[in-house]
Design a protein around this motif. Structure first.
Motif, PDB file in Angstrom:
ATOM      1  N   UNK A 167      86.504  37.036  23.230  1.00 38.43           N
ATOM      2  CA  UNK A 167      86.235  37.042  24.560  1.00 38.43           C
ATOM      3  C   UNK A 167      86.168  38.462  25.211  1.00 38.43           C
ATOM      4  N   UNK A 168      84.898  38.826  25.973  1.00 38.83           N
ATOM      5  CA  UNK A 168      84.747  40.261  26.619  1.00 38.83           C
ATOM      6  C   UNK A 168      85.426  40.010  27.811  1.00 38.83           C
ATOM      7  N   UNK A 169      86.159  41.182  28.374  1.00 32.15           N
ATOM      8  CA  UNK A 169      86.722  41.019  29.787  1.00 32.15           C
ATOM      9  C   UNK A 169      85.425  40.975  30.869  1.00 32.15           C
ATOM     10  N   UNK A 179      81.092  36.732  24.722  1.00 30.98           N
ATOM     11  CA  UNK A 179      81.806  37.179  23.634  1.00 30.98           C
ATOM     12  C   UNK A 179      81.264  38.156  22.842  1.00 30.98           C
ATOM     13  N   UNK A 180      81.996  38.543  21.951  1.00 31.18           N
ATOM     14  CA  UNK A 180      81.380  39.392  20.718  1.00 31.18           C
ATOM     15  C   UNK A 180      81.791  38.716  19.520  1.00 31.18           C
ATOM     16  N   UNK A 181      81.291  38.716  18.285  1.00 29.22           N
ATOM     17  CA  UNK A 181      81.771  38.085  17.294  1.00 29.22           C
ATOM     18  C   UNK A 181      81.972  38.999  15.922  1.00 29.22           C
ATOM     19  N   UNK A 182      83.057  39.132  15.482  1.00 24.94           N
ATOM     20  CA  UNK A 182      83.462  39.748  14.555  1.00 24.94           C
ATOM     21  C   UNK A 182      84.581  39.093  13.466  1.00 24.94           C
ATOM     22  N   UNK A 183      84.237  39.589  12.099  1.00 25.51           N
ATOM     23  CA  UNK A 183      85.702  38.904  11.050  1.00 25.51           C
ATOM     24  C   UNK A 183      86.856  39.431  11.642  1.00 25.51           C
ATOM     25  N   UNK A 184      87.970  38.478  11.405  1.00 28.58           N
ATOM     26  CA  UNK A 184      89.277  39.047  11.644  1.00 28.58           C
ATOM     27  C   UNK A 184      89.722  39.685  10.412  1.00 28.58           C
ATOM     28  N   UNK A 200      92.216  37.884  23.031  1.00 33.46           N
ATOM     29  CA  UNK A 200      90.764  37.669  23.182  1.00 33.46           C
ATOM     30  C   UNK A 200      90.131  36.714  22.263  1.00 33.46           C
ATOM     31  N   UNK A 201      90.777  36.475  20.961  1.00 32.61           N
ATOM     32  CA  UNK A 201      90.476  35.377  20.070  1.00 32.61           C
ATOM     33  C   UNK A 201      90.650  33.866  20.939  1.00 32.61           C
ATOM     34  N   UNK A 202      91.816  33.549  21.264  1.00 37.20           N
ATOM     35  CA  UNK A 202      92.028  32.439  21.971  1.00 37.20           C
ATOM     36  C   UNK A 202      91.128  32.000  23.074  1.00 37.20           C
ATOM     37  N   UNK A 203      90.772  32.913  23.822  1.00 36.25           N
ATOM     38  CA  UNK A 203      89.716  32.772  25.014  1.00 36.25           C
ATOM     39  C   UNK A 203      88.361  32.623  24.323  1.00 36.25           C
ATOM     40  N   UNK A 206      87.757  29.306  23.255  1.00 34.80           N
ATOM     41  CA  UNK A 206      87.866  28.418  24.610  1.00 34.80           C
ATOM     42  C   UNK A 206      86.727  28.357  25.143  1.00 34.80           C
ATOM     43  N   UNK A 207      85.918  29.221  24.987  1.00 33.50           N
ATOM     44  CA  UNK A 207      84.455  29.501  25.735  1.00 33.50           C
ATOM     45  C   UNK A 207      83.586  28.332  25.421  1.00 33.50           C
TER      46      UNK A 207
END
Length: 282
Positions: A167-169, A179-184, A200-203, A206-207
């Motif tokens: 999640x982006x602020x 959101x932005x998406x990236x591998x962990x 950020x990952x949890x938020x 949930x989007x």
């Protein structure tokens, strides 16, 4: 760092203003002069860079408690970035202070810095100006390779290399979540890199429309359980004049809690890109 080297660096850096050093060109010019005028510093920085590449983190003792000195020395790792370093924009060195306004801070869970950037910062420098008077606020490190080795299910490792939502602020005037998406995890030829921020990952998960499927939720759970493994992390207390340099792409870092008696704990932070990386975008 020998007392004489630290004193020479402090004296040298007194001629430089921090705002001058926001330019990579100026950073490197100052570093070249420092290496020439302080021969002991040249050897120390060469050894530190080699040690960091080999072990992913190191501590330099006896570093001067000086903002310009920190920025100049960190230039040995690449481009010290004045953006994306704390809440204030264009901050070359960010002061992390536990103040009366925040007399108690919960543990800071494992994370990497700048996870929302297209190119996260390669290195972090944390200079301890004043540790917690209570001796709490320990630094905690764990390597991405050790976390990957702890995850036994290969399907989880494969899933963690798929893009996850971060999640982006929210920005002023725009309340729409994004959101932005990236591998962990990224695994290639034995090298394991990581980007992760639990909030950020949890938020992001949930989007609306981005709820994780069972495969990726299970993989994230395995990753988080590995982070809780007690035998993997390295924990230590940074003391005044100790400079921690760490690989932000191959190590996760965190901090134990800081109690009410920890008011006044003070670190200075720099973030460093590889020299060839240009200004990143979220």
């Amino acid at each position: 760092m020998a007392d004489s080297t630290g004193a020479a660096l402090a004296d040298f850096s007194s001629a430089w203003r921090t705002d001058e050093l926001k330019s990579e060109h100026t950073q490197q010019a100052a570093l070249r002069r420092a290496r020439t005028e302080i021969p002991e510093l040249r050897g120390l920085l060469d050894e530190a860079v080699a040690a960091l590449h080999a072990s992913l983190a190191l501590v330099i003792e006896g570093f001067p408690l000086d903002t310009a000195a920190l920025a100049i020395a960190a230039g040995a790792l690449g481009r010290v970035d004045p953006s994306h370093n704390g809440p204030n924009p264009d901050t070359l060195v960010h002061d992390v202070v536990d103040s009366e306004a925040r007399p108690y801070r919960d543990p800071d869970p494992f994370h990497t810095d700048s996870p929302l950037l297209a190119h996260p910062h390669a290195y972090l420098g944390l200079l301890c100006v004043r540790p917690s008077p209570a001796g709490d606020g320990h630094t905690v490190l764990v390597s991405a390779a050790d976390i990957a080795a702890e995850i036994a299910d290969r399907s989880h490792l494969r899933a963690l290399q798929d893009p996850y939502p971060f999640a982006l602020p929210r920005t002023p005037g725009n309340d729409e979540p994004s959101i932005t998406a990236h591998p962990i995890l990224t695994m290639s030829d034995g090298d394991v890199t990581v980007r992760y921020c639990p909030v950020r990952v949890a938020a992001g998960a949930e989007l609306a429309g981005h709820t994780l499927d069972a495969e990726h939720a299970d993989a994230l759970g395995a990753f988080e359980r590995a982070l809780d493994t007690q035998h993997l992390p390295t924990t230590f207390l940074l003391r005044a004049g100790e400079l921690l340099l760490l690989d932000n792409r191959r190590l996760l870092h965190g901090r134990t809690d800081v109690g009410p008696a920890g008011v006044g704990r003070h670190l200075k932070r720099v973030k460093v890109h590889h020299a060839h990386v240009q200004a990143p975008a979220c």
